[in-house]
Design an enzyme around this catalytic site. Structure first.
Site, short mmCIF file in Angstrom:
data_model
loop_
_atom_site.label_atom_id
_atom_site.label_comp_id
_atom_site.label_asym_id
_atom_site.label_seq_id
_atom_site.Cartn_x
_atom_site.Cartn_y
_atom_site.Cartn_z
N ILE A 52 0.81 -1.22 0.00
CA ILE A 52 0.00 0.00 0.00
C ILE A 52 0.84 1.26 0.00
O ILE A 52 0.31 2.37 -0.06
CB ILE A 52 -0.97 0.02 1.20
CG1 ILE A 52 -0.22 -0.12 2.53
CG2 ILE A 52 -2.02 -1.06 1.06
CD1 ILE A 52 -1.13 -0.02 3.75
N GLY A 53 2.15 1.11 0.06
CA GLY A 53 3.00 2.29 0.02
C GLY A 53 4.46 1.91 0.12
O GLY A 53 4.81 0.76 0.39
N GLY B 229 8.49 3.93 1.05
CA GLY B 229 9.36 5.07 1.27
C GLY B 229 10.71 4.80 0.64
O GLY B 229 10.89 3.83 -0.09
N SER B 230 11.67 5.66 0.93
CA SER B 230 13.00 5.49 0.36
C SER B 230 13.69 4.24 0.89
O SER B 230 14.50 3.63 0.20
CB SER B 230 13.86 6.72 0.66
OG SER B 230 13.34 7.86 0.03
N TYR B 231 13.38 3.84 2.13
CA TYR B 231 14.13 2.76 2.76
C TYR B 231 13.29 1.61 3.26
O TYR B 231 13.77 0.74 3.97
CB TYR B 231 14.96 3.33 3.92
CG TYR B 231 15.74 4.54 3.50
CD1 TYR B 231 16.73 4.44 2.53
CD2 TYR B 231 15.45 5.79 4.02
CE1 TYR B 231 17.42 5.56 2.11
CE2 TYR B 231 16.13 6.91 3.61
CZ TYR B 231 17.13 6.79 2.65
OH TYR B 231 17.80 7.90 2.23
N GLY B 232 12.03 1.61 2.94
CA GLY B 232 11.17 0.53 3.41
C GLY B 232 9.89 0.51 2.61
O GLY B 232 9.65 1.32 1.73
N VAL C 221 5.47 -0.55 2.88
CA VAL C 221 4.32 -0.74 3.75
C VAL C 221 3.33 -1.64 3.04
O VAL C 221 2.97 -1.39 1.88
CB VAL C 221 3.65 0.59 4.11
CG1 VAL C 221 2.47 0.37 5.03
CG2 VAL C 221 4.66 1.53 4.75
N ASP D 12 7.42 16.35 10.76
CA ASP D 12 7.14 16.08 9.34
C ASP D 12 5.64 16.10 9.08
O ASP D 12 5.09 15.20 8.45
CB ASP D 12 7.74 14.74 8.92
CG ASP D 12 7.94 14.63 7.41
OD1 ASP D 12 7.88 15.67 6.72
OD2 ASP D 12 8.14 13.50 6.92
#
Length: 410
Positions: free
Chosen positions: A130-131, A133-136, A138, A255
């Protein structure tokens, strides 16, 4: 979701990452809320001490991310900033924890498949991603025990331990801090951490979070994906309620942006992603580490060594509100440095057709002078926010209630 605002290619070009943050492997802790020192875990392949890597972009730090006790260029001693880890340790030892149901900690990960060939981690069946990021990444998972859906962050510890985010910290430090912070929080406008899975025999680290089944705040239909005043007001009230709770518990989110604000099916906003969050002591919310995402960065963060975290979070709320009602960023340049330059120097432009009360609120939120910027309490009491709904209700959390009861005379 690439329209006239929040185009992922624009964010990547500016060096922003997705909203799922960093993680790091926990070692065995004496106190489950404590964060171990990660300096001894730094990899050999690291950046120069004066240049750090955060959320997909480089920034010049020149010192520890959250501890500062040296002098400025004039020889005047700067105020001491206590490390977030020490603040969180003090809170844990003082029992200032809102959660009544502790986060489950699991140190064994069994990787398998179900009868349909879907991958499993312990009781959780992976449905789809579902998503990322730069390092992981989801994924959406279903528990075979309660049949509920959960969002699971998956990270590679060996990768994160080699990424420096400050001279004495790796990306793993951010993860431990994120977990430690979320273990203490309990609020209807904060995403809930359910379980942490960290098996020392495997490289993956898992965070199991409540699944917010609806959408991001920035989801919408048509260009430019802006929201109506009523919806934006409802969302803002939830954001202010959640962020005020964090600040009252000495947590700076760092953030705030639409991608980190999830909306439930009932229309409630929940703040997520504490990967760059910091804890502070008392009223000393001075920080020196650059916040998460460039276009949401306050002017004082672009030009100063230290800044007040509360004010920076409040500025980010202003950028978020601007995006929600106008469908674009208030300050956006051709690159990172041009964006920072516009944040610091360019005047705020609010169209004349905007509701005068809303325009006034935006101008107060996006005031470049942090000393003149409206506070979250001021936002909560602003006529546009109050509207026909009345004041934002107070939230009496568990730790505050217990502390009040202890202070009352017998």
């Amino acid at each position: 979701m690439c329209g006239s605002w929040f185009c992922m290619s624009d964010l990547l070009e500016m060096g922003c990452c997705g909203c799922f943050g960093f993680l790091r492997k926990p070692s065995k802790l004496q106190n489950p809320y404590m964060i171990p020192d990660s300096s001894s875990n730094l990899g050999d392949n690291l950046l120069d001490d004066s240049m750090c890597f955060e959320n997909g972009s480089f920034y010049n730090n020149g010192g520890d991310s959250d501890f500062l006790a040296d002098t400025d260029e004039n020889g005047v001693e700067r105020p001491t900033i206590m490390r977030s880890e020490d603040v969180l340790q003090q809170r844990a030892e003082s029992g200032l924890i809102c959660r009544q149901v502790p986060v489950k900690e699991t140190h064994t990960a069994t990787l398998s498949e179900d009868e349909n060939g879907k991958k499993m981690v312990n009781e959780y069946v992976r449905l789809h991603r579902i998503g990322a990021g730069s390092y992981g990444k989801v994924g959406l998972y279903r528990s075979t025990k309660d049949d509920k859906l959960y969002a699971m962050k998956v990270f590679h510890k060996s990768h994160l331990v080699k990424l420096r985010v400050a001279p004495s910290e790796t990306a793993m430090t951010d993860v431990y801090r994120e977990v430690s912070i979320m273990k203490m929080l309990d609020h209807p406008n904060i995403v809930n951490l359910i379980e942490v899975i960290d098996d020392p025999k495997i490289d993956n680290f898992y965070m199991v979070l409540e699944y917010v089944e609806s959408k991001w705040v920035c989801d919408g239909s048509g260009a430019p994906c802006s929201l109506g005043e009523s919806t934006a007001r409802n969302y803002l009230r939830d954001i202010v309620a959640g962020l005020s709770y964090l600040h009252s518990h000495n947590i700076i989110h760092g953030d705030i942006k639409p991608d980190n604000l999830l909306v439930t099916s009932t229309g409630r906003v929940k703040i997520g992603d504490f990967s760059v969050s910091q804890a502070f002591e008392g009223d000393n919310d001075l920080l020196r580490r650059t916040p998460g995402t460039p276009v949401f960065t306050a002017p004082e963060c672009c030009i100063g060594v230290t800044y007040h975290g509360k004010g920076a979070d409040t500025w980010a709320v202003g950028v978020t509100l601007y995006c929600m009602v106008l469908g674009r960023y208030p300050f956006l340049g051709d690159g990172l440095h041009d964006t920072y330059d516009k944040i610091v120097k360019n005047p705020l432009v609010v169209p004349d057709h905007i509701n005068p009360l809303l325009k006034d609120l935006l101008e107060q939120l996006l005031c470049k002078d942090p000393n003149q910027r409206i506070t979250l309490q001021g936002v909560a009491e602003h006529p546009w926010v109050v509207g026909d709904m009345g004041p934002i209700p107070d939230y009496i959390c568990t730790c505050k209630r217990i502390h009040t009861e202890q202070d009352e005379p017998a």
